[in-house]
Every structure is written in structure tokens, then in C-alpha cells.
Scaffold this motif. Structure first.
Motif, mmCIF file in Angstrom:
data_model
loop_
_atom_site.group_PDB
_atom_site.id
_atom_site.type_symbol
_atom_site.label_atom_id
_atom_site.label_comp_id
_atom_site.label_asym_id
_atom_site.label_seq_id
_atom_site.Cartn_x
_atom_site.Cartn_y
_atom_site.Cartn_z
ATOM 1 N N ARG A 145 0.775 -1.227 -0.074
ATOM 2 C CA ARG A 145 -0.134 0.015 0.098
ATOM 3 C C ARG A 145 0.812 1.255 0.101
ATOM 4 O O ARG A 145 0.916 2.189 -0.789
ATOM 5 C CB ARG A 145 -0.850 0.109 1.218
ATOM 6 C CG ARG A 145 -1.566 1.314 1.560
ATOM 7 C CD ARG A 145 -2.633 1.607 0.731
ATOM 8 N NE ARG A 145 -3.314 2.986 0.781
ATOM 9 C CZ ARG A 145 -4.569 3.000 1.080
ATOM 10 N NH1 ARG A 145 -5.386 1.870 1.323
ATOM 11 N NH2 ARG A 145 -4.960 4.386 1.170
ATOM 12 N N ALA A 146 1.800 1.292 0.888
ATOM 13 C CA ALA A 146 2.814 2.290 0.845
ATOM 14 C C ALA A 146 3.212 2.809 -0.530
ATOM 15 O O ALA A 146 3.562 4.009 -0.977
ATOM 16 C CB ALA A 146 3.851 2.084 1.859
ATOM 17 N N VAL A 147 3.760 1.636 -1.301
ATOM 18 C CA VAL A 147 4.357 1.884 -2.326
ATOM 19 C C VAL A 147 3.207 2.574 -3.512
ATOM 20 O O VAL A 147 3.631 3.373 -4.363
ATOM 21 C CB VAL A 147 5.062 0.556 -3.002
ATOM 22 C CG1 VAL A 147 5.693 0.947 -4.467
ATOM 23 C CG2 VAL A 147 6.413 0.349 -2.048
ATOM 24 N N ALA A 148 2.234 1.751 -3.349
ATOM 25 C CA ALA A 148 1.076 2.184 -4.283
ATOM 26 C C ALA A 148 0.785 3.721 -4.037
ATOM 27 O O ALA A 148 0.355 4.565 -5.228
ATOM 28 C CB ALA A 148 -0.187 1.268 -4.073
ATOM 29 N N GLU A 149 0.653 4.212 -2.779
ATOM 30 C CA GLU A 149 0.442 5.591 -2.454
ATOM 31 C C GLU A 149 1.391 6.445 -3.050
ATOM 32 O O GLU A 149 1.261 7.383 -3.574
ATOM 33 C CB GLU A 149 0.287 5.698 -1.002
ATOM 34 C CG GLU A 149 -0.953 5.029 -0.486
ATOM 35 C CD GLU A 149 -0.752 5.324 1.104
ATOM 36 O OE1 GLU A 149 0.189 5.795 1.676
ATOM 37 O OE2 GLU A 149 -1.826 4.895 1.820
ATOM 38 N N ALA A 150 2.698 5.855 -3.189
ATOM 39 C CA ALA A 150 3.904 6.651 -3.716
ATOM 40 C C ALA A 150 3.697 6.839 -5.174
ATOM 41 O O ALA A 150 4.126 7.766 -5.981
ATOM 42 C CB ALA A 150 4.993 6.038 -3.253
ATOM 43 N N ILE A 151 3.147 5.893 -5.884
ATOM 44 C CA ILE A 151 2.936 5.851 -7.310
ATOM 45 C C ILE A 151 1.852 6.671 -7.738
ATOM 46 O O ILE A 151 2.192 7.598 -8.722
ATOM 47 C CB ILE A 151 2.628 4.308 -7.937
ATOM 48 C CG1 ILE A 151 3.666 3.543 -7.649
ATOM 49 C CG2 ILE A 151 2.217 4.313 -9.352
ATOM 50 C CD1 ILE A 151 3.429 1.917 -8.005
ATOM 51 N N VAL A 152 0.830 6.741 -7.048
ATOM 52 C CA VAL A 152 -0.423 7.782 -7.072
ATOM 53 C C VAL A 152 0.272 9.091 -6.923
ATOM 54 O O VAL A 152 -0.155 10.247 -7.658
ATOM 55 C CB VAL A 152 -1.487 7.466 -6.343
ATOM 56 C CG1 VAL A 152 -2.673 8.633 -6.347
ATOM 57 C CG2 VAL A 152 -2.127 6.313 -6.485
ATOM 58 N N ARG A 199 -1.791 -6.183 -1.411
ATOM 59 C CA ARG A 199 -0.887 -5.800 -2.267
ATOM 60 C C ARG A 199 -1.717 -5.143 -3.729
ATOM 61 O O ARG A 199 -2.553 -5.857 -3.965
ATOM 62 C CB ARG A 199 0.183 -6.737 -2.784
ATOM 63 C CG ARG A 199 0.928 -7.123 -1.396
ATOM 64 C CD ARG A 199 1.915 -8.314 -1.967
ATOM 65 N NE ARG A 199 2.816 -7.681 -2.642
ATOM 66 C CZ ARG A 199 4.039 -7.081 -2.357
ATOM 67 N NH1 ARG A 199 4.350 -6.882 -1.124
ATOM 68 N NH2 ARG A 199 4.964 -6.758 -3.389
ATOM 69 N N TYR A 200 -1.079 -4.201 -4.100
ATOM 70 C CA TYR A 200 -1.691 -3.644 -5.536
ATOM 71 C C TYR A 200 -0.793 -4.163 -6.997
ATOM 72 O O TYR A 200 0.301 -4.051 -6.504
ATOM 73 C CB TYR A 200 -1.835 -2.254 -5.317
ATOM 74 C CG TYR A 200 -2.716 -1.826 -4.213
ATOM 75 C CD1 TYR A 200 -3.872 -1.270 -4.578
ATOM 76 C CD2 TYR A 200 -2.284 -1.766 -3.042
ATOM 77 C CE1 TYR A 200 -4.828 -0.860 -3.661
ATOM 78 C CE2 TYR A 200 -3.119 -1.305 -1.626
ATOM 79 C CZ TYR A 200 -4.374 -0.866 -2.197
ATOM 80 O OH TYR A 200 -5.289 -0.312 -1.118
ATOM 81 N N VAL A 201 -1.498 -4.307 -8.106
ATOM 82 C CA VAL A 201 -0.885 -4.262 -8.976
ATOM 83 C C VAL A 201 -1.304 -2.903 -9.832
ATOM 84 O O VAL A 201 -2.440 -2.735 -10.372
ATOM 85 C CB VAL A 201 -1.382 -5.374 -9.991
ATOM 86 C CG1 VAL A 201 -0.859 -5.276 -11.514
ATOM 87 C CG2 VAL A 201 -1.134 -6.676 -9.422
ATOM 88 N N VAL A 202 -0.438 -1.696 -9.700
ATOM 89 C CA VAL A 202 -0.835 -0.625 -10.331
ATOM 90 C C VAL A 202 -0.514 -0.359 -11.823
ATOM 91 O O VAL A 202 0.616 -0.127 -12.181
ATOM 92 C CB VAL A 202 -0.207 0.615 -9.357
ATOM 93 C CG1 VAL A 202 -0.443 1.952 -9.932
ATOM 94 C CG2 VAL A 202 -0.229 0.482 -7.819
#
Length: 364
Positions: free
Chosen positions: A260-267, A333-336
Motif C-alpha cells: 500500500r505504501a508503494v502504491a500511494e507513492a505511485i499515485v 498488495r496492489y498491481v498498479v
């Protein structure tokens, strides 16, 4: 009188009242500083007391056989053990030389861009660049008497202060070759380790996350050409890389899952790109009422709706239904933008910043 390295001597008198040496004790000369008339002696008792011959110390040459070295260089097994000790000594000396080099090149005493220097050295080592390799510490006996230096190295490594002079020329050459190879190998390996740390955007060794080592199911670092720029050394640099697990490939591009933390950083990074593009359009004189449309036509709009990422690409794809909702899997986990954006595995050392927690080498 001049004393030579390896020469056997006996103590006649010492002016040091605290020494445990007694007249008649024997030892082996390490070196004789004739200007100061100081003779450095390794005594058979284990003491390394030096003799100042102008201050009351007295020694005399002897021809007695030194204490046996436990058969260290006798026979194949003994010689193999001696070479092993030479290799260990060369390795230790090489690592010490590397640490000293690093202080001036990429450490506390270095100046300039340390990460750039470290990347250049790593590239030179990987490519076998003679200019880079030639600038690294290498074992040399330049300016020294080869036989004297060889005896000192052999005596220090094996503890046998007299065995060197009983070796054949071929054995001496072999011992020095083993030491030299161990020194040079250890120096290069340790410098590479230290450069990996200095070049890393995380301050840790992340060489195990390089693209060539990442397979489906492995952790890697991912980015795209939207983050690509030319670095000060003329090479490709990525403003940011994201840590994730490679789950698939799509049309040659990487598909990865992340926390989630990495997904937030991508957004957040996507919103930053949108803001930058908006500012550039405004600077070009684009009217305010046109900015949203122009930005949406160029860049997808990502946002969080609770735990779900909303990816709005309706304007970029000219498709009124192009809104994707990306929910986390059972592990959160996210697949962004997998199978949508052109993600790729990138060299972590080519990233100015890495988002996520890279695993240690033994955990990857």
C-alpha cells in the motif's frame, strides 16, 4: 656491523630493565636501520624487542639452528598450509588497502559526487576497464628489496621467521604470486562492495535487485520512461524506482505487485507529473479553462477511493468507459496500472530515489 634480514643473533646485553629477555636468548633479524643503528629482532621467545646498538644494547651473530617451525614448510601438506596462510594474509592486506582507498575516493575524505564516482568505478570493474582497474590499489614491491620484502611477508603470514631462506626460488615465487593474487582480488572485491553501498540510493547493497537477476516471483525495482532523464555522467537515470514483486510480463513490459505504501507513492508521483505538466501549460499561456482537459488528455488521473485506486484514463484513451478500479489482493498488495503502463525492471543504482523496502541479499 651490518645485520641482514633473516640473520640469527643472540642477546649480549640490553639496557631495558623491564624486558624478560636474558643474555644468550636468540632471535632473527627483521631489519637493520643503519642510520639510527637500530636492529629489529623477532626473538624466539615471541618478543619483538628492538636493539638500539648505540644506547647500550648488544647482540652478536650466531650460527645455531633456529627452533623448528613445526614442519610448516616441510612436505606437501606443510607447504600447502604455508600457501594458505600467505593467501589469508594477502586477503587481509587487500581489504585494508581497499578501506583506505575508499576513504579518499568515496568516503569521509572524498570530494565531489560520491555516488557518481562509485558508479563509474563499478562500471569499470564490470567492464574490465584498464583505466579504472589501474587506479585501484595493487600489490607492488616497487622501491623495496624483493627478497627482504618477501621474507617479511612470509614471516608475518606463517610465523616462521627463518623458513623463507630455506625455500627454493620457485617456492618463493609461488608464495609471492599467491599473496599478490589474494591481495589484488580482495582489494577489487572489497572496493566493489563499498561502491555498491556508496552508489546505492538506499545506502545498502541492492545489486541483487538488478534486472538480470529478477525472475517472476522475485523482488525488483520498477519504473518507466516517464521518470527517465540523463544523468551527469551521460547515462540513464530514473528519478524514482518502486520496489515490488514481478508477477508477469505483458507485451514485454513488467507487471508487479506492491505494498500500500508503494502504491500511494505511485499515485502521488503521478499527481506530481500532472501538476508539473499543468504548470508548464500555464507558462505557455494556455487558458485556465483549458488546463484540466489538456492535462487529462496527456496523463491518467490516479486517486484513492478508500482502499481502491481509481485510474481515470477516459480522456487519454478517448474512451468514456476507461475507468479502472484497482483493489488490493488478499495480502493487501496492489498491481498498479499493470498491463496498461509500460513498466520495466530497472537497475536500482540508476535510480535517484527508491520507494519501498528492498530486502537484504539473503532475503531476496
Amino acid at each position: 656491523m651490518t645485520y641482514q634480514p633473516g640473520q640469527r643473533v643472540a642477546l649480549v646485553h640490553t639496557s631495558d630493565p623491564h624486558t624478560r629477555l636474558r643474555p644468550g636468548d636468540t632471535g632473527t633479524v627483521r631489519r637493520h636501520n643503519q642510520q639510527q643503528n637500530i636492529v629489529e629482532v623477532t626473538w624466539d621467545s615471541g618478543s619483538a624487542l628492538s636493539m638500539c646498538l648505540d644506547a647500550g644494547d648488544r647482540i652478536r651473530p650466531v650460527t645455531t639452528t633456529p627452533p623448528p617451525a613445526g614442519g610448516l614448510v616441510g612436505g606437501a601438506a606443510g607447504w600447502a598450509a604455508a600457501l594458505q596462510r600467505m593467501r589469508a594474509a594477502g586477503t587481509e592486506a587487500g581489504r585494508t588497502a581497499a578501506e583506505s582507498w575508499a576513504q579518499d575516493a568515496i568516503g569521509a575524505r572524498a570530494s565531489g559526487d560520491i555516488r557518481l564516482t562509485a558508479r563509474r568505478v563499478l562500471a569499470g570493474i564490470d567492464e574490465g576497464d584498464p583505466a579504472v582497474l589501474g587506479a585501484l590499489p595493487r600489490f607492488t614491491l616497487a622501491g623495496e628489496a624483493v627478497d627482504t620484502a618477501g621474507w617479511e611477508l612470509f614471516a608475518d603470514a606463517t610465523g616462521d621467521v627463518s623458513g623463507w631462506f630455506g625455500l627454493r626460488i620457485q617456492q618463493r615465487d609461488e608464495a609471492m604470486a599467491v599473496y599478490r593474487d589474494a591481495f589484488d582480488t580482495a582489494t577489487t572485491d572489497r572496493i566493489a562492495d563499498l561502491c555498491h553501498l556508496a552508489a546505492s540510493p538506499t545506502g545498502r547493497d541492492v545489486s541483487h535487485l538488478r534486472p538480470a537477476r529478477v525472475r517472476v516471483g522475485d523482488i525488483g525495482v520498477f519504473s518507466g520512461d516517464w521518470a527517465l532523464a540523463t544523468g551527469p555522467d551521460g547515462g540513464d537515470r530514473f528519478a524514482v524506482g518502486f520496489v515490488g514483486t514481478l508477477v508477469d510480463h505483458w507485451n514485454g513490459w513488467a507487471v508487479f505487485s506492491c505494498t500500500r505504501a508503494v502504491a500511494e507513492a505511485i499515485v502521488t508521483d503521478q499527481q506530481r507529473h500532472r501538476d508539473q505538466y499543468r504548470h508548464s501549460l500555464r507558462d505557455e499561456g494556455v487558458p485556465e479553462d483549458e488546463l484540466d482537459r489538456r492535462v487529462n488528455a496527456e496523463l491518467a488521473n490516479l486517486s484513492f477511493d478508500g482502499d481502491v485506486i481509481v485510474a481515470d484514463q477516459r480522456t487519454t484513451s478517448d474512451d468514456p468507459d476507461a475507468i479502472e478500479r484497482i483493489a488490493p489482493d488478499g495480502d493487501g498488495r496492489y498491481v498498479v496500472m499493470g498491463r496498461s503502463w509500460c513498466w520495466e525492471e530497472v537497475d536500482p543504482y540508476a535510480c535517484d530515489r527508491i520507494v519501498g523496502d528492498p530486502p537484504d541479499p539473503d532475503q531476496a
